[in-house]
Design a protein around this motif. Structure first.
Motif, PDB file in Angstrom:
ATOM      1  N   GLY A 180       0.912  -1.214  -0.001  1.00 23.94           N
ATOM      2  CA  GLY A 180      -0.206   0.117   0.206  1.00 23.94           C
ATOM      3  C   GLY A 180       0.787   1.164  -0.017  1.00 23.94           C
ATOM      4  O   GLY A 180       0.329   2.364  -0.517  1.00 23.94           O
ATOM      5  N   SER A 181       2.051   1.156   0.427  1.00 25.99           N
ATOM      6  CA  SER A 181       2.990   2.377   0.506  1.00 25.99           C
ATOM      7  C   SER A 181       3.749   2.344  -0.494  1.00 25.99           C
ATOM      8  O   SER A 181       4.734   3.146  -0.614  1.00 25.99           O
ATOM      9  N   GLY A 182       3.723   1.365  -1.611  1.00 30.05           N
ATOM     10  CA  GLY A 182       4.540   1.621  -2.801  1.00 30.05           C
ATOM     11  C   GLY A 182       5.758   0.586  -2.930  1.00 30.05           C
ATOM     12  O   GLY A 182       6.501   0.578  -3.830  1.00 30.05           O
ATOM     13  N   ARG A 183       6.022   0.154  -1.517  1.00 32.48           N
ATOM     14  CA  ARG A 183       7.440  -0.923  -1.612  1.00 32.48           C
ATOM     15  C   ARG A 183       7.269  -2.069  -2.152  1.00 32.48           C
ATOM     16  O   ARG A 183       6.024  -2.660  -2.372  1.00 32.48           O
ATOM     17  N   ALA A 184       8.382  -2.341  -2.935  1.00 32.44           N
ATOM     18  CA  ALA A 184       8.264  -3.622  -4.094  1.00 32.44           C
ATOM     19  C   ALA A 184       8.277  -4.701  -3.172  1.00 32.44           C
ATOM     20  O   ALA A 184       9.202  -5.557  -3.352  1.00 32.44           O
ATOM     21  N   VAL A 185       7.478  -5.004  -2.316  1.00 32.95           N
ATOM     22  CA  VAL A 185       7.548  -6.392  -1.337  1.00 32.95           C
ATOM     23  C   VAL A 185       7.443  -7.529  -2.072  1.00 32.95           C
ATOM     24  O   VAL A 185       8.171  -8.615  -1.788  1.00 32.95           O
ATOM     25  N   GLY A 186       7.199  -7.467  -3.472  1.00 35.59           N
ATOM     26  CA  GLY A 186       6.750  -8.716  -3.912  1.00 35.59           C
ATOM     27  C   GLY A 186       8.061  -9.160  -5.062  1.00 35.59           C
ATOM     28  O   GLY A 186       7.887  -9.913  -5.816  1.00 35.59           O
ATOM     29  N   ARG A 187       9.001  -8.124  -5.107  1.00 38.89           N
ATOM     30  CA  ARG A 187      10.108  -8.159  -5.963  1.00 38.89           C
ATOM     31  C   ARG A 187      10.685  -9.438  -5.718  1.00 38.89           C
ATOM     32  O   ARG A 187      11.127  -9.573  -4.580  1.00 38.89           O
ATOM     33  N   PRO A 188      10.935 -10.415  -6.648  1.00 39.17           N
ATOM     34  CA  PRO A 188      11.399 -11.739  -6.155  1.00 39.17           C
ATOM     35  C   PRO A 188      12.890 -11.499  -5.726  1.00 39.17           C
ATOM     36  O   PRO A 188      13.685 -11.161  -6.170  1.00 39.17           O
ATOM     37  N   GLY A 189      12.987 -12.390  -4.441  1.00 41.80           N
ATOM     38  CA  GLY A 189      14.163 -12.600  -3.922  1.00 41.80           C
ATOM     39  C   GLY A 189      14.970 -13.832  -4.423  1.00 41.80           C
ATOM     40  O   GLY A 189      15.386 -14.477  -3.321  1.00 41.80           O
ATOM     41  N   VAL A 190      14.885 -14.493  -5.631  1.00 45.09           N
ATOM     42  CA  VAL A 190      15.309 -15.553  -5.610  1.00 45.09           C
ATOM     43  C   VAL A 190      16.378 -15.340  -6.922  1.00 45.09           C
ATOM     44  O   VAL A 190      16.459 -14.396  -7.745  1.00 45.09           O
ATOM     45  N   GLY A 191      16.901 -16.672  -7.325  1.00 40.86           N
ATOM     46  CA  GLY A 191      18.164 -16.556  -8.230  1.00 40.86           C
ATOM     47  C   GLY A 191      17.504 -16.732  -9.806  1.00 40.86           C
ATOM     48  O   GLY A 191      16.000 -17.003  -9.787  1.00 40.86           O
TER      49      GLY A 191
END
Ligand SMILES: [Zn+2]
Length: 222
Positions: A67-78
């Motif tokens: 909701g605040s625009g942070r890319a929390v779903g940006r994949p943190g995988v290889g």
């Protein structure tokens, strides 16, 4: 159109996708956008080489930002799991759009050598089952796919670190699997004070499907 053979598996999965000539960076197939009503008009930078993780965030801001625009779903995988993540996102979007319910991805990460996708969706949504299945398929795929190169992999342990790797990229020693238990996924729930097997399935990497296995075939009750 520039293609490299190393990325041809992406092209098999998504015919419109164009791989680029260096690294594992690639452009996301425009056809993946058609179900995503949240998508802003394609910007000029699309078409330039960008990290696939950033490309996904740019394409699916409502799905991958909080909701605040942070890319929390940006994949943190290889990079080796890129195809798995893109495929899961396509399925999750399809499930969400079928009901119109808001779906948000809260995290795409690796834990103990397995892909983990956290989703925020109303429990009342009829899309939940389809979304859970999309996540189950992605997690199962990650458990037999090298997170570096995307080739067929297995679980390795090095020190206390678990990772899913191919033979070439494996770190440490493979974690032994009992014969017949390869790629088995068992879901159990506690109901009325008893543990019950909800599903017992084997992931088939060639077809990207989960196939029912009788628990008795694995020596299990029920
Ligand atoms: Zn590998």
């Amino acid at each position: 159109m520039k293609q490299i053979s190393r990325c041809s598996r992406y092209l098999n999965e998504f015919p419109g996708m164009v791989s680029v000539a260096y690294g594992m960076a690639f452009r996301i197939d425009d056809s993946l956008l058609k179900r995503d009503a949240s998508h802003e008009p394609v910007q000029a930078r699309i078409g330039q080489v960008m990290d696939w993780r950033d490309a996904l965030v740019e394409r699916y801001p409502v799905l991958l930002r909080d909701g605040s625009g942070r890319a929390v779903g940006r994949p943190g995988v290889g990079d080796g799991w890129a195809r798995i993540v893109v495929r899961a996102i396509g399925r999750i979007l399809a499930a969400g759009s079928s009901t119109g319910d808001a779906v948000r991805i809260l995290g795409i990460a690796e834990k103990y050598g397995t892909l983990r996708i956290s989703i925020d969706v109303s429990h009342r949504s009829t899309a939940v089952a389809a979304i859970e299945e999309a996540v189950a398929l992605a997690e199962a795929a990650s458990e037999c796919t090298c997170d570096i190169c995307g080739g067929e992999g297995m679980l390795y342990e090095s020190g206390n670190v678990l990772s899913t790797r191919c033979v070439a990229h494996g770190a440490g020693a493979p974690v032994p699997v009992s014969p017949g238990w390869e790629n088995i996924r068992i879901v159990r729930h506690v109901k009325a004070g008893k543990v019950r097997t909800v599903s017992c399935r084997r992931y088939d990497r060639a077809t990207d499907t989960l196939i029912d296995v009788p628990p008795s075939a694995l020596g299990l009750d029920e």
